[in-house]
Each structure stands twice: as structure tokens, then as C-alpha cells.
Design an enzyme around this catalytic site. Structure first.
Site, PDB file in Angstrom:
ATOM      1  N   TYR A  12      -6.304  -2.901  12.225  1.00 19.75           N
ATOM      2  CA  TYR A  12      -7.067  -1.691  11.920  1.00 19.75           C
ATOM      3  C   TYR A  12      -8.527  -1.914  12.287  1.00 19.75           C
ATOM      4  O   TYR A  12      -9.411  -1.937  11.433  1.00 19.75           O
ATOM      5  CB  TYR A  12      -6.905  -1.312  10.453  1.00 19.75           C
ATOM      6  CG  TYR A  12      -5.510  -0.855  10.128  1.00 19.75           C
ATOM      7  CD1 TYR A  12      -5.128   0.464  10.354  1.00 19.75           C
ATOM      8  CD2 TYR A  12      -4.562  -1.744   9.646  1.00 19.75           C
ATOM      9  CE1 TYR A  12      -3.839   0.889  10.082  1.00 19.75           C
ATOM     10  CE2 TYR A  12      -3.268  -1.330   9.375  1.00 19.75           C
ATOM     11  CZ  TYR A  12      -2.912  -0.016   9.601  1.00 19.75           C
ATOM     12  OH  TYR A  12      -1.636   0.398   9.341  1.00 19.75           O
TER      13      TYR A  12
ATOM     14  N   GLU B 270       1.237  -1.224  13.982  1.00 18.98           N
ATOM     15  CA  GLU B 270       0.408  -0.345  13.157  1.00 18.98           C
ATOM     16  C   GLU B 270      -0.994  -0.319  13.735  1.00 18.98           C
ATOM     17  O   GLU B 270      -1.531  -1.346  14.157  1.00 18.98           O
ATOM     18  CB  GLU B 270       0.336  -0.815  11.691  1.00 18.98           C
ATOM     19  CG  GLU B 270       1.604  -0.642  10.892  1.00 18.98           C
ATOM     20  CD  GLU B 270       1.422  -1.031   9.417  1.00 18.98           C
ATOM     21  OE1 GLU B 270       0.248  -1.034   8.938  1.00 18.98           O
ATOM     22  OE2 GLU B 270       2.415  -1.334   8.769  1.00 18.98           O
TER      23      GLU B 270
ATOM     24  N   ASP C  74       0.819  -1.204   0.000  1.00 18.84           N
ATOM     25  CA  ASP C  74       0.000   0.000   0.000  1.00 18.84           C
ATOM     26  C   ASP C  74       0.860   1.265   0.000  1.00 18.84           C
ATOM     27  O   ASP C  74       0.742   2.117   0.873  1.00 18.84           O
ATOM     28  CB  ASP C  74      -0.938  -0.020   1.207  1.00 18.84           C
ATOM     29  CG  ASP C  74      -1.957   1.117   1.166  1.00 18.84           C
ATOM     30  OD1 ASP C  74      -2.372   1.494   0.054  1.00 18.84           O
ATOM     31  OD2 ASP C  74      -2.313   1.636   2.233  1.00 18.84           O
TER      32      ASP C  74
END
Length: 598
Positions: free
Chosen positions: A457, A493, A205
């Protein structure tokens, strides 16, 4: 994009097959009484090989004569990514060979001094590079983000006078064996695509920036010179011990004695005190100087990443200094080099400013077909180059061998066992990790690493909009990983996209309020788990960055807490308050170093 299947990849594959691991060291060039450095960055001539086969430059031997004689050239700054420099979409999205050239003058004393080596060093070029000097091929290198160099003394001394025409061909084609991997897809539907039309597919990404990304240097060394230094360090009581594991000198091997430093200054970590010796200067036989320090690894983590606007991945001092100032303003004490090794100058800045780094090799999402012997051999070589380059930096506290690999695939177990074992053989003083987002129960490689880094996420890619689920799901994630592997965990992350200036109350996705709500919910869990086995948190991401054009991205990834112009979103202020509060709670910060509002 036009080409033929065999022509686009055959030459690259042949060159890749010829690659060999570096046999010597990769010391950063520094000036000394016996070494000179000449930076030949700046404006270079540039030409993309727009031929359907992408190999006209090799067929017509563009390296044998000035590049302008082969066809039209344009100015191209080095270092920079060529993608964002022109107004031509073909260049922005170009896949294949591009050619760089520059004429430089080498000091006459370098040529006349037969006792001096003249070395040409490229800090980084993405992805595969072939290098000529005055039409003579001197080296080639597979892989971006790491330096390569060649001794060009013989070539220059065969030339009358002292001109030096440097030609570099760079190819950004990604295959199943490159790091990161990719595939070339040819479109065969002639009702929709012209003959030979192809696209570069990737699973990562970020934008496939390409070109010469870091400075190009000429430097000298004596023929008898220090080639590599490996330093093993520790300390006890008030005595710092510094023992070069080995010093390799060209034509001579010397085992250095152990040195003792009876008084040492604690290395000032940004917001954290750790017993690590301050930087001092190691001088070896007056031929090479390098800042060194006693290293002792303690893992605590917080944040970012570097990709510039216009310059792409090109090295730029003003932006490096700006980003370090922003990190110190926020109270950051570490970052991960996602998803590739950063420039050596950035590592040196981290050394000086006391900010720890998790060094990430350039490996993103694997396809199952990428877990083969060819990929593994290249991966081992890249790790060797990376450790050789960065092993003596005190700010480097951990090696990361991959980012979000398909570690649930059966071949991943053997692959990562070999990779982690090899990395530890290169440097046994630091823990090894990889960053995963796979299912803990199916992970084939986590058993081999020292620290597990997890990306997630929640309420973004999973259950979008439902921030009320973060606490339950994040606690479950941590407990599942720890119960199975009993290893410390870093949240490497987390985050949500936020378009700067977009607001909504109640919060909605893509607003600044939604990003801060996601962060706050994660932080509530971090504050619980850091009392147990969670040893670090790294937000994704420091600043917005460019990606390939897709319907899921609006001119790039907007998960940054800063814009690409380095202006703060609401999330940056939230994190600043959090990081300084945590630092102040340690009780070890002197009054002058505390958050200004305390």
C-alpha cells in the site's frame, strides 16, 4: 463483555481438542433420481448466552428441550451473520456461545425407507459449532467458512413420528490456535473495568462476523452411495481427457477408466480465451451428479471480495448475482477469495461464467506464538477440508494457504514447508501460494510456494500522500522479490481508501481522486512488469466492508471501488477501462465480446 478466564475458553479448548479431520468426501448436495434435498434455512430461534461464564447453555443443557423453554429467544435469519440483525450493541459485538434452533418436518418416506441415509449439512458456521438433533449430539466442527455434516438417520428413526429439532451452538471466540488467530484479553484494572471484563483482540482488518453463514440442508443418499470423486484432467490436440483419479463408493471402491472427449468447446474465460473444456455433466451410477470440466491452470488475475451489508457473511443469491454482473461489466477475469473460502454456490457461478479463482484459506496475520504444532495440525486439517470440497472446480486455479502471515519469523519456514507440501499432496495439479507483505529478504516461506503474491500500500500506509514515490518503490519491490526467488509474482493487494462522494483537486487522501491517482501509478508499473514476471493484479478491494471500530477506520474499510451498496466510485470506471483495454489487446476476443466503446 464479561466472563472468567477459564470458563470462556476451557470448553472451547476441550471441544477443539476432540476435533477430527473429515474422513469422507464433501460433495455438494444435488438432487438426482436417488437423492433429495430439503433446505431448512429461513427463520430460526436464537439466543445468545449472556451469562458471565458464557457456558450456561451447556450447564443447563439447552439442547434437551425447545430453546424457548430455557429463556427469551428472538428470530434470526439463516443464513446471515447475527451481528447486524438486531438493534442491540451487545449482540453486534458478542463474543461467546450463541444458540440456534429450528423444528422441521422430515418427509415420512425418508424415515420409512431404511435403505436411505438422512444427512444434515451446515454450509458454514463461524467459528466452532456443536450440533444436536432431537437433543442428541450428532457432530461438532472447528473452523468457519467450510461445510460440515452428520448422518442423522438413526436419531430420526428412534423418534416417534418425524419431527426434527435442530439445535446448533456456535462460538466465535478466536485463540492462538484458531484460523484466523486471536487472543482474549482480560482487563484487570478494577478502577476502569468491572470484574471479568474481556475483549477479543484480532490482527485482521475485517469484522469478526459470526453465526450460521450458509444454508442448512437435509438430504438423502442411498446407503450404498458415492462418497467422493477426484478428477484428473488434461487435453492434447483436439482430444480432451477426463480420468477420475478415484471414485469412492460407500462399501465399494471403484477405479474408473479414462474417458476421451474427441471434440470439446474452449472454455470461455471472461475476457480471455484459454483451452479448457466446457462444463459437462458427470453422472455416476445415477446416484450423484456434479458439473465437471477438464482443468488446465494458467495464471492471469485481476480482482474482488464478498461481504454484504446487514447480512454480514450470510449467503444471499441476489447479491451474488449482482456482484458477478459487476465483475463481468468491469471485464474482470479472476478474483481471490479473501480472506476465507467462499460458498460453494459462488464457486459454481465462477465455473459457469468463466472467472478464475485463487482460493484462500481463512488465515490472516500470524502472531509468532501461532506457529506451533497445534496451529499447524489444525491448518493442515482445514486445507484438507478445503481441497476436498473444491478440487473439482475448473475455475479454481490456485490454492492460497495464508494471507499476510508473519513469515519473517524463524518458525515460519518449517511451518510453511509442511503446509505447502501437504497441500500439493492433496492436489498436485494447481500451484500453491501465500499472500505476503513481509520483507523479501527475511521471508521464511516463499521458497516453498509456486507463485509469490505480494500486498503493498505505497503512498497509503507508507509515505502517505506521496504518490510520486510509487513508481520507484513498486519497481524495487518487484525486482527484489524476483531476484531472490525467481518465481512469478502477483500483486495481490493494492489501493487506497476513498469515501464515496468526497472530492479534492489536487487529490488528497480519502478522496475518489486520490484513489484513482494511486491506482494509475500502480498500473504504469504493472504495464512494464507484466512483460517480464508479474502475472496478475488484484485490486483491494471490490467493495467497502465492515471492520472493528478503530480510529483508523470510519465505519469500515473504504478501499472498495464500489460502496457496500454496490455503487461505483471513480476507481471502478478507471478499472473497467483498463481491464477491457487489456482484454481487447489480446486480439482473441470476438467482436461481440469486446468492450462496448471499442
Amino acid at each position: 463483555m464479561m466472563g472468567s478466564t477459564g470458563a470462556v475458553c476451557a470448553l472451547l479448548a476441550a471441544l477443539c481438542g476432540a476435533c477430527q479431520a473429515l474422513q469422507g468426501g464433501m460433495l455438494f448436495p444435488t438432487e438426482s433420481p436417488s437423492r433429495e434435498v430439503k433446505d431448512v434455512s429461513g427463520l430460526w430461534s436464537f439466543r445468545a448466552d449472556l451469562s458471565p461464564e458464557r457456558n450456561r447453555g451447556f450447564e443447563q443443557h439447552w439442547y434437551r428441550s425447545p430453546l424457548a423453554q430455557t429463556g427469551p429467544v428472538i428470530d434470526m435469519p439463516v443464513p446471515s451473520s447475527y451481528n447486524d440483525i438486531t438493534q442491540d450493541a451487545k449482540i453486534r459485538d458478542f463474543i461467546g456461545w450463541v444458540w440456534y434452533e429450528k423444528d422441521v418436518w422430515v418427509p415420512a418416506r425418508w424415515i420409512q425407507d431404511r435403505g436411505a441415509r438422512i444427512v444434515l449439512r451446515v454450509g458454514s458456521a463461524h467459528y466452532y459449532s456443536v450440533l444436536w438433533v432431537n437433543g442428541v449430539k450428532v457432530t461438532e466442527h472447528e473452523g468457519g467458512h467450510l461445510p460440515f455434516e452428520a448422518d442423522i438417520s438413526g436419531v430420526l428413526r428412534q423418534t416417534s413420528g418425524n419431527p426434527c429439532r435442530i439445535t446448533i451452538a456456535v462460538n466465535n471466540t478466536l485463540t492462538l490456535e484458531t484460523l484466523p488467530p486471536g487472543t482474549i484479553q482480560y482487563m484487570n484494572d478494577r478502577s476502569r473495568y468491572p470484574a471479568g471484563y474481556f475483549v477479543q483482540n484480532t490482527d485482521f482488518d475485517f469484522f469478526n462476523y459470526a453465526g450460521i453463514h450458509r444454508p442448512v440442508l437435509l438430504y438423502t443418499t442411498p446407503k450404498a452411495h458415492i462418497d467422493d470423486i477426484s478428477v484428473e484432467t488434461t487435453f492434447s490436440d483436439n482430444i480432451g481427457k477426463h480420468q477420475p483419479k478415484s471414485v469412492f463408493i460407500h462399501l465399494l471402491f471403484v477405479q474408473q477408466p479414462q474417458l476421451f472427449l474427441r471434440s470439446y468447446i474452449v472454455w470461455w474465460k471472461n475476457t480471455v480465451f484459454i483451452n479448457i473444456i466446457t462444463l459437462y455433466l458427470l453422472v455416476s451410477s445415477r446416484t450423484h451428479t456434479d458439473p465437471m470440466s477438464v482443468k488446465h491452470c494458467i495464471v492471469t488475475s485481476l480482482t474482488p471480495r464478498f461481504v454484504w451489508q446487514i447480512r454480514g457473511k450470510g449467503f444471499d443469491w441476489p447479491l451474488v448475482v449482482k456482484d458477478f454482473n459487476l465483475m463481468k461489466w468491469m471485464g474482470v477475469n479472476s478474483f481471490r477469495t479473501s480472506h476465507y473460502p467462499y460458498a460453494e454456490e459462488i464457486l459454481q457461478m465462477a465455473d459457469r461464467h468463466g472467472i478464475m479463482q485463487i482460493i484462500n484459506v481463512c488465515v490472516c496475520v500470524f502472531l509468532r506464538r501461532s506457529f506451533g504444532n497445534v496451529s499447524l495440525a489444525h491448518h493442515l486439517t482445514v486445507m484438507e477440508e478445503l481441497v476436498r470440497r473444491d478440487k473439482n472446480h475448473p475455475s479454481v486455479v490456485m490454492w492460497s494457504v495464508a494471507n499476510e502471515p508473519a513469515s519473517e519469523m524463524p518458525p515460519a519456514g518449517f511451518y510453511f514447508k509442511e503446509l505447502v507440501s501437504h497441500t500439493k499432496s492433496l492436489d498436485s495439479s494447481r500451484p500453491v501460494t501465500y499472500i505476503t507483505d513481509s520483507n523479501y529478504a527475511r521471508d521464511q516461506g516463499a521458497q516453498y510456494v509456486d507463485v509469490i503474491c505480494v500486498n503493498s500500500y505505497l503512498s497509503w500506509y507508507h509515505d502517505p500522500g506521496h504518490t510520486e514515490l510509487i513508481s520507484l518503490q513498486l519497481n524495487t519491490q518487484f525486482d527484489d522479490w524476483y531476484d531472490k526467488y525467481q518465481k512469478p509474482i502477483i500483486q495481490s493487494e493494492y489501493g487506497a481508501d476513498a469515501v464515496a462522494g468526497l472530492h479534492s483537486d489536487p487529490p488528497m487522501m480519502f478522496t475518489e481522486e486520490y484513489q484513482t491517482t494511486v491506482l494509475q501509478n500502480y498500473h504504469n508499473v504493472f504495464d512494464q512488469k507484466r512483460k517480464e514476471f508479474v502475472i496478475g493484479e488484484l485490486i483491494w478491494n471490490f467493495a467497502d466492508f465492515m471492520t472493528a471500530q478503530t480510529i483508523t477506520r470510519v465505519v469500515g474499510n473504504k478501499k472498495g471501488i464500489f460502496t457496500r451498496q454496490r455503487q461505483p466510485k471513480a476507481g471502478a470506471l478507471l478499472l473497467r477501462e483498463r481491464y477491457w483495454r487489456i482484454a481487447n489487446e489480446t486480439g482473441v476476443l470476438p467482436t461481440w465480446a469486446r468492450y462496448p466503446c471499442q
